[in-house]
Design a protein around this motif. Structure first.
Motif, PDB file in Angstrom:
ATOM      1  N   GLU A   1       0.678  -1.260   0.010  1.00  0.00           N
ATOM      2  CA  GLU A   1       0.022   0.045   0.139  1.00  0.00           C
ATOM      3  C   GLU A   1       0.920   1.246   0.031  1.00  0.00           C
ATOM      4  O   GLU A   1       0.588   2.269  -0.792  1.00  0.00           O
ATOM      5  CB  GLU A   1      -0.926   0.038   1.093  1.00  0.00           C
TER       6      GLU A   1
ATOM      7  N   ALA B   1       1.741   4.288   4.552  1.00  0.00           N
ATOM      8  CA  ALA B   1       0.516   3.399   4.865  1.00  0.00           C
ATOM      9  C   ALA B   1       0.485   3.227   6.186  1.00  0.00           C
ATOM     10  O   ALA B   1       1.809   3.064   6.842  1.00  0.00           O
ATOM     11  CB  ALA B   1       0.472   2.186   4.071  1.00  0.00           C
TER      12      ALA B   1
ATOM     13  N   SER C   1      -7.291  -2.462   9.625  1.00  0.00           N
ATOM     14  CA  SER C   1      -7.414  -1.632   8.461  1.00  0.00           C
ATOM     15  C   SER C   1      -6.231  -0.783   8.125  1.00  0.00           C
ATOM     16  O   SER C   1      -5.388  -0.595   9.111  1.00  0.00           O
ATOM     17  CB  SER C   1      -8.568  -0.698   8.602  1.00  0.00           C
TER      18      SER C   1
ATOM     19  N   TYR D   1      -4.513   2.394   5.656  1.00  0.00           N
ATOM     20  CA  TYR D   1      -4.913   3.779   5.104  1.00  0.00           C
ATOM     21  C   TYR D   1      -3.729   4.137   4.687  1.00  0.00           C
ATOM     22  O   TYR D   1      -2.425   4.220   5.062  1.00  0.00           O
ATOM     23  CB  TYR D   1      -5.374   5.066   6.148  1.00  0.00           C
ATOM     24  N   SER D   2      -3.733   4.615   3.207  1.00  0.00           N
ATOM     25  CA  SER D   2      -2.484   5.034   2.599  1.00  0.00           C
ATOM     26  C   SER D   2      -2.421   6.639   2.305  1.00  0.00           C
ATOM     27  O   SER D   2      -3.436   7.017   2.228  1.00  0.00           O
ATOM     28  CB  SER D   2      -2.043   4.311   1.441  1.00  0.00           C
ATOM     29  N   GLY D   3      -1.308   7.069   2.111  1.00  0.00           N
ATOM     30  CA  GLY D   3      -1.252   8.410   1.585  1.00  0.00           C
ATOM     31  C   GLY D   3       0.224   8.915   0.815  1.00  0.00           C
ATOM     32  O   GLY D   3       1.104   8.123   1.068  1.00  0.00           O
TER      33      GLY D   3
ATOM     34  N   THR E   1      -0.800  12.464   5.675  1.00  0.00           N
ATOM     35  CA  THR E   1      -2.141  12.032   4.772  1.00  0.00           C
ATOM     36  C   THR E   1      -2.652  10.862   5.229  1.00  0.00           C
ATOM     37  O   THR E   1      -3.941  10.760   5.265  1.00  0.00           O
ATOM     38  CB  THR E   1      -1.740  12.265   3.385  1.00  0.00           C
ATOM     39  N   ALA E   2      -1.961   9.718   5.354  1.00  0.00           N
ATOM     40  CA  ALA E   2      -2.349   8.524   5.715  1.00  0.00           C
ATOM     41  C   ALA E   2      -2.946   8.628   6.970  1.00  0.00           C
ATOM     42  O   ALA E   2      -4.097   8.162   7.435  1.00  0.00           O
ATOM     43  CB  ALA E   2      -1.383   7.474   5.491  1.00  0.00           C
TER      44      ALA E   2
ATOM     45  N   LYS F   1      -6.300  10.540   7.264  1.00  0.00           N
ATOM     46  CA  LYS F   1      -7.480   9.781   6.494  1.00  0.00           C
ATOM     47  C   LYS F   1      -7.918   9.022   7.252  1.00  0.00           C
ATOM     48  O   LYS F   1      -9.149   8.661   7.701  1.00  0.00           O
ATOM     49  CB  LYS F   1      -6.862   9.015   5.261  1.00  0.00           C
ATOM     50  N   ALA F   2      -7.180   7.933   8.283  1.00  0.00           N
ATOM     51  CA  ALA F   2      -7.631   7.199   9.284  1.00  0.00           C
ATOM     52  C   ALA F   2      -8.415   7.752  10.379  1.00  0.00           C
ATOM     53  O   ALA F   2      -9.508   7.413  10.625  1.00  0.00           O
ATOM     54  CB  ALA F   2      -6.326   6.356   9.936  1.00  0.00           C
TER      55      ALA F   2
ATOM     56  N   GLU G   1     -11.897   9.031   9.697  1.00  0.00           N
ATOM     57  CA  GLU G   1     -12.891   7.877   9.612  1.00  0.00           C
ATOM     58  C   GLU G   1     -13.017   7.260  10.945  1.00  0.00           C
ATOM     59  O   GLU G   1     -13.408   6.080  10.958  1.00  0.00           O
ATOM     60  CB  GLU G   1     -12.429   6.736   8.384  1.00  0.00           C
TER      61      GLU G   1
ATOM     62  N   LYS H   1     -10.697   5.996  13.190  1.00  0.00           N
ATOM     63  CA  LYS H   1      -9.454   5.334  13.657  1.00  0.00           C
ATOM     64  C   LYS H   1      -8.697   5.978  14.500  1.00  0.00           C
ATOM     65  O   LYS H   1      -8.347   7.050  14.077  1.00  0.00           O
ATOM     66  CB  LYS H   1      -8.671   4.445  12.585  1.00  0.00           C
TER      67      LYS H   1
END
Length: 134
Positions: free
Chosen positions: A11, A31, A38, A40-42, A59-60, A63-64, A67, A69
């Motif tokens: 990822e 990531a 889970s 998350y990547s960025g 960024t990653a 994002k997590a 959402e 996390k």
């Protein structure tokens, strides 16, 4: 331990391809593996106003967090494929906010060439929310 992080490494490598780097031409992908499994990547996203640039790790992570996390279990990153790329100081501080134990940080050149460091090795004596709750 390699097999444990295969998907996380993949990822991060894939995320690097989406980097927006018109000024530095230095692509980074990251990531994060979260507490529930889970990922998350960025990628890094540059801006003409350099202060508005965002690193791949943040960024990653953002994002997590956006959402729901809240706890990172491991982080992988790839930048220059000739050497291992370390998280910058700001990213290390952000990582420290969302870990409750010493996590693995996987530094990647390619899917077969990586090293695993403990976060405490790359950010000793960190300052975090735990220090505020004393």
């Amino acid at each position: 331990m390699k097999g444990e992080y295969d998907k996380l490494i993949e990822e991060a490598i894939n995320a690097r391809e989406f980097a927006y780097v018109p000024y530095s031409n230095f692509k980074v992908g990251a990531a994060v593996l979260m507490e529930d499994g889970s990922i998350y990547s960025g990628c890094n996203i540059e801006n003409a106003s350099f202060g508005a640039t965002n690193c791949a790790e943040r960024t990653a992570i953002f994002k997590a967090i956006s959402e729901g996390k809240k706890e990172i279990k491991a982080l992988a990153e790839i930048g220059d494929i000739e050497t291992y790329t370390m998280p910058c100081g700001i990213c290390r501080q952000v990582i420290s906010e969302f870990i409750s134990e010493d996590i693995d940080v996987i530094l990647i050149k390619n899917k077969n060439d990586f090293v695993i460091k403990k976060f405490s090795e790359i950010f000793p004596l960190s300052f975090s929310k735990k220090d505020l709750n004393k």
